[in-house]
Enzyme design. Structure first.
Site, mmCIF file in Angstrom:
data_model
loop_
_atom_site.group_PDB
_atom_site.id
_atom_site.type_symbol
_atom_site.label_atom_id
_atom_site.label_comp_id
_atom_site.label_asym_id
_atom_site.label_seq_id
_atom_site.Cartn_x
_atom_site.Cartn_y
_atom_site.Cartn_z
ATOM 1 N N ALA A 1 21.747 68.233 -40.067
ATOM 2 C CA ALA A 1 20.793 68.970 -40.889
ATOM 3 C C ALA A 1 19.438 68.916 -40.205
ATOM 4 C CB ALA A 1 20.683 68.335 -42.273
ATOM 5 N N GLU B 1 16.746 63.993 -44.860
ATOM 6 C CA GLU B 1 15.921 65.178 -44.564
ATOM 7 C C GLU B 1 14.741 65.257 -45.535
ATOM 8 O OE1 GLU B 1 16.658 66.221 -41.797
ATOM 9 O OE2 GLU B 1 18.724 65.499 -41.693
HETATM 10 N N1 B3K Z 1 15.570 66.080 -36.762
HETATM 11 C C1 B3K Z 1 16.887 66.649 -36.802
HETATM 12 C C2 B3K Z 1 17.621 66.560 -35.514
HETATM 13 C C3 B3K Z 1 17.197 67.540 -34.495
HETATM 14 C C4 B3K Z 1 18.105 67.506 -33.286
HETATM 15 C C5 B3K Z 1 17.606 68.339 -32.177
HETATM 16 N N2 B3K Z 1 18.544 68.391 -31.076
HETATM 17 C C6 B3K Z 1 17.717 66.069 -37.887
HETATM 18 C C7 B3K Z 1 17.296 64.748 -38.397
HETATM 19 O O1 B3K Z 1 17.251 63.765 -37.714
HETATM 20 O O2 B3K Z 1 16.953 64.684 -39.553
HETATM 21 ZN ZN ZN Z 2 15.990 62.626 -38.923
#
Ligand code: B3K
Ligand code: ZN
Length: 881
Positions: free
Chosen positions: A269, A305
């Site tokens: 996500a 998230e």
């Molecule tokens: N921040 C995103 C992950 C992004 C990955 C990019 N290759 C999901 C998370 O860690 O919440």
């Molecule tokens: Zn994250």
């Protein structure tokens, strides 16, 4: 290898951008193959940058259709442009606007980075560097801008149009077929948090009022017809929002919060501001299509998230080297949330299992890297268990070291001081140094040094002096690029267990921090406890207080006593795992030791029998964790060199069979006792009962295949939920024969229309530990349920096979060949998925010489393939180095 040279980006080369972008006004007209993007950027020179510097914007596969400066066309010799970048040679040294028109093809975007279409739904993924596939931009996290986004699309194709922030206008475009929506996000953010969604989606809504009084409209969007599976995600969202208010004092900060589930997604996500986009696997749930594990993952990922809104979005990272600043901290926060919602010890055990299997193995091989890497070629290859899970362990240790109060005060200070900033690890740690009054420089080494430390511990009781001395030493083996290691700061929570339970801890050692904790911050240490009335058994690293390997000079008998008597549930589980692990390591290293395995099994079964009788019924979730032996990978890592996966598998099977045989009647009785026949509920206690029943089923199937098959078949037929049906399928896959094939066919019939359930069906078959599995996997690639274009399908079948320890590591090397071929094939369409898959080779160096040579040859073949993506080339190169 890659033809063009790829640059190494170094932390030490960081310097602020020469230009800032205060505002971004996007006007995006969505069309399946010709989407038009107009970006109006409000720019100004950065006082912290170089004066008179050119403006160099990033791009990736872009085509420019127009460029205006302050509304006027830019002369062609004033700029240069390629698909990878746009440079304005001499921009005015003042505020100005740049209008950039680009055209993109979302339908052709198989990399799933930037703007793409997934089953007819337009969506975006911009972290880490996908925004530059939408428009030319200063695509780095320290460029934070206020976004206003106008989206336009055909009403019929995309009745729902979403972006970050709040909806400020919507209406019809003259002509009637197209409509638009305007979104405004008042919070400055980096481009990686930009998102849009356009499509025909169903929605579940709920009103929410934050603790500080803001009314928020929550919405979960899913594919048409699936709204009845969005309830659990919504329930989780509401619970985690309340929890963040209560535990961290964090309130939500917009009028809307949208979650959208899409079916093609490279990871779990994404935390885009106000518009979280999810892999539908981590949103959709009902008892027939989601397992208990899925329910728990959805809870954790929805929370993760959402928690990023403060740890990641309001406070973001200065540069990608600081990735753990948001990821490690946010994993810690989601782990804590799940611990509070479920059983804390069981959650900790599950997390430590994951840490050991994914992170310890990474830290022990060629891909080992510090939690804050110092250099990278492809940042997307650093979204790793080290950055995430070890990053979370660092936060957990920090909390132990500074104490709960200073930790909470430090978090408050961080939120206050760094709000709206693109921050660094140093900024973060400074807050805790301040609230605790402690020097954290030595602690910060955790961010710089890779490798899992080993603690060697031994104890000595002096009956005459009534004292107990504990000797502790720490070492960390060399890792790539770091031959020499320094001691790290290790909080060791401990107890001394006597016949009647924990003995009081008295010591004058300065290493004793109180509250049952020693801090080991040098190579070795000796701590003497006084007034110890009897010879104790040390219980070290309670709650797994530091992410280390522990070598302890305790015999099996003492460990088994800890298993029954320790007041710390984690260490009870750990003591049992250590006993099991020793037996498995010894037989896995030397198959001639199989007899001793049987002896260990006999002693273990006696203890386990008492445990199952007296304690399992009261805490089935914990008991299920006890019944599950250490994984094959964990045993392999303990053996460390000349690993023969078949020997480890044989030992594992042997011990399971012996335990299953000796405990069979009891496991059967327990299955009956736990069979409550109530309607399915996903709560942790009910899930725990199912977990214990199903662990029992697995052991029975290994010990008595016919009986196991009969039970599995019956369970499959009567189960009212996917968890039990899947467990029946898994147990049945252990028993070759016609009954198995029949059950596999029945399972497929029952869920042919459910891709997420078919993924489990694909994976269960990919994991069968038999020689014929590779052919089966090849055949399944032709099945209508499979597609190389969908990441979930690939992870289920191909990723499942790569995780099948005996078959991926077939002695003939065919498993390596298959995965290498898949990596090369996938790299043409989706480099991120390909490079993840290539990570399956990360433990190749510890294999016995025959397999090692075969694996190396396949890795070299991948590395030499022309036109590799940067993603795959980087992993291949580092894995071979
Ligand atoms: N921040 C995103 C992950 C992004 C990955 C990019 N290759 C999901 C998370 O860690 O919440
Ligand atoms: Zn994250």
């Amino acid at each position: 290898m890659r033809s063009e040279d790829t640059k190494l980006i170094r932390l030490e080369d960081y310097r602020p951008s020469d230009w800032l972008i205060d505002t971004v006004d996007l006007d995006i007209s969505l069309y399946p193959v010709k989407t038009r993007v107009r970006a109006l950027l409000g720019l100004r020179p950065n006082p912290a940058g170089q004066p008179d510097a050119p403006l160099v914007l990033d791009g990736d596969e872009l085509s420019l259709s127009a460029l205006l400066l302050d509304g006027l066309p830019v002369e062609t010799n004033a700029y240069s442009v390629t698909p990878q970048g746009l440079t304005l040679h001499a921009p005015p040294a003042r505020r100005f606007t740049l209008t950039i028109d680009t055209e993109i093809d979302p339908s052709a975007n198989t990399k799933l980075m930037g703007l793409y279409r997934s089953s007819g739904v337009y969506c975006t993924q911009c972290e880490a560097d996908g925004f530059r596939r939408i428009s030319y931009f200063l695509d780095r996290p320290d460029i934070m801008s206020v976004y206003t986004v106008r989206l336009e699309a055909a009403q019929a194709e995309a009745p729902v149009l979403l972006s970050n922030g709040n909806l400020v206008a919507a209406g019809q475009v003259p002509g009637g077929e197209r409509h638009f929506a305007v979104w405004h996000d008042p919070h400055p953010k980096p481009a990686y948090l930009f998102a849009l969604v356009g499509g025909a989606l169903d929605v579940v809504r709920q009103d929410y009022v934050t603790a500080d009084g803001r009314s928020v409209e929550l919405a979960v969007y899913v594919e048409p017809g699936k709204a009845d599976r969005a309830g659990w995600a919504m329930d989780c969202l509401v619970r985690c929002m309340r929890w963040d208010e209560r535990v961290f004092g964090r309130n939500y900060d917009l009028d809307m919060f949208n979650v959208v589930a899409v079916s093609d997604f490279n990871m779990g996500a994404m935390e885009n501001k106000g518009l979280n986009i999810f892999n539908d696997k981590y949103v959709l749930a009902d008892p027939q299509t989601a397992s208990d594990g899925d329910y728990a993952s959805i809870e954790a990922i929805i929370a993760h998230e959402y928690f990023h809104n403060w740890t990641g979005n309001r406070i973001t990272c200065r540069d990608w080297f600081q990735l753990c600043l948001k990821e490690g901290l946010t994993v810690f926060r989601d782990q804590e949330f799940s611990s509070d919602e479920r059983s804390r010890p069981v959650k900790r055990i599950a997390d430590v299992r994951t840490l050991r299997t994914t992170q310890f193995s990474e830290d022990a091989g060629p891909l080992a890297h510090p939690v804050r890497p110092r250099a990278y070629k492809e940042i997307n290859n650093f979204y790793t268990p080290t950055v995430y899970e070890k990053g979370a362990e660092i936060i957990r240790m920090l909390k132990l070291l500074v104490g709960d109060d200073a930790f909470r005060a430090g978090m408050d200070l961080y939120f206050l001081r760094c709000d709206g900033m693109a921050a660094t690890i140093e900024d973060f740690l400074a807050c805790f140094a301040e609230t605790s009054g402690r020097e954290l420089a030595a602690f910060a080494r955790w961010y710089e040094q890779s490798g899992t430390p080993t603690i060697v511990a031994s104890g000595h009781y002096d009956a005459a002096a009534r004292s107990y001395t504990l000797d502790l030493a720490q070492t960390t083996a060399p890792t790539p690029g770091q031959p020499d290691k320094v001691p790290v700061v290790l909080p060791i929570v401990l107890g001394l267990v006597g016949a009647g339970g924990d003995l009081p801890l008295q010591t004058t050692s300065p290493a004793y921090a109180g509250a049952g904790m020693i801090v080991l911050d040098q190579a070795c240490l000796s701590v003497t406890f006084t007034d110890v009335a009897e010879p104790p058994i040390p219980s070290l690293l309670r709650g797994f207080s530091a992410p280390v390997r522990l070598e302890l000079d305790l015999g099996d008998a003492e460990l088994l006593r800890l298993f029954s008597a320790d007041s710390d549930p984690f260490n009870r589980w750990q003591a049992w795992q250590t006993v099991a692990s020793r037996a498995l390591v010894s037989a896995g290293r030397d198959p001639a030791k199989h007899d001793t395995l049987a002896m260990s099994a006999a002693a273990m079964a006696d203890v386990l029998g008492v445990f199952l009788r007296d304690q399992a019924p009261a805490d089935p979730a914990f008991a299920a964790q006890v019944l599950r032996l250490p994984s094959l990978g964990d045993i392999a890592r303990e053996i460390g060199r000349d690993v023969d996966p078949d020997a480890i598998f044989a030992a594992h099977r042997g011990l399971s069979a012996e335990l299953g045989r000796r405990l069979g009647p009891q496991l059967l009785a327990l299955r009956d006792a736990l069979d409550t026949q109530t309607r399915y509920s996903p709560d942790a206690a009910s899930a725990g009962r199912r977990a214990l029943r199903n662990e029992g089923l697995g052991l029975i199937a290994i010990a008595a295949p016919q009986e196991g098959a009969r039970l599995a078949e019956a369970q499959f037929s009567t189960a009212d939920n996917l968890t039990d049906r899947l467990a029946a399928l898994a147990a049945m896959t252990l028993v070759p024969g016609e009954a198995r094939e029949a059950l596999i066919a029945r399972f497929a019939q029952s869920c042919a229309a459910e891709p997420l359930v078919m993924d489990k069906w694909l994976m269960a078959q990919a994991l069968i530990p038999e020689r014929a599995t590779l052919d089966r996997v090849r055949t399944l690639m032709q099945h209508p349920a499979f597609s190389l274009g969908n990441p979930n399908r690939v992870r289920a079948l191909i990723g499942g096979f790569a995780a099948n320890m005996t078959q991926f590591n077939r002695p003939d090397g065919e498993g390596y060949g298959f995965i290498a071929d898949m990596v090369i094939a996938l790299d043409r369409t989706n480099p991120q998925i390909a490079s993840r898959l290539l990570g399956s080779f990360k433990s190749w160096r510890m294999l016995e010489p025959g397999r090692k040579a075969l694996a190396e040859a396949r890795l070299a073949m991948v590395a030499q393939t022309p036109n590799l993506s940067r993603d795959v080339a980087d992993i291949a190169e580092r894995t071979l180095a």
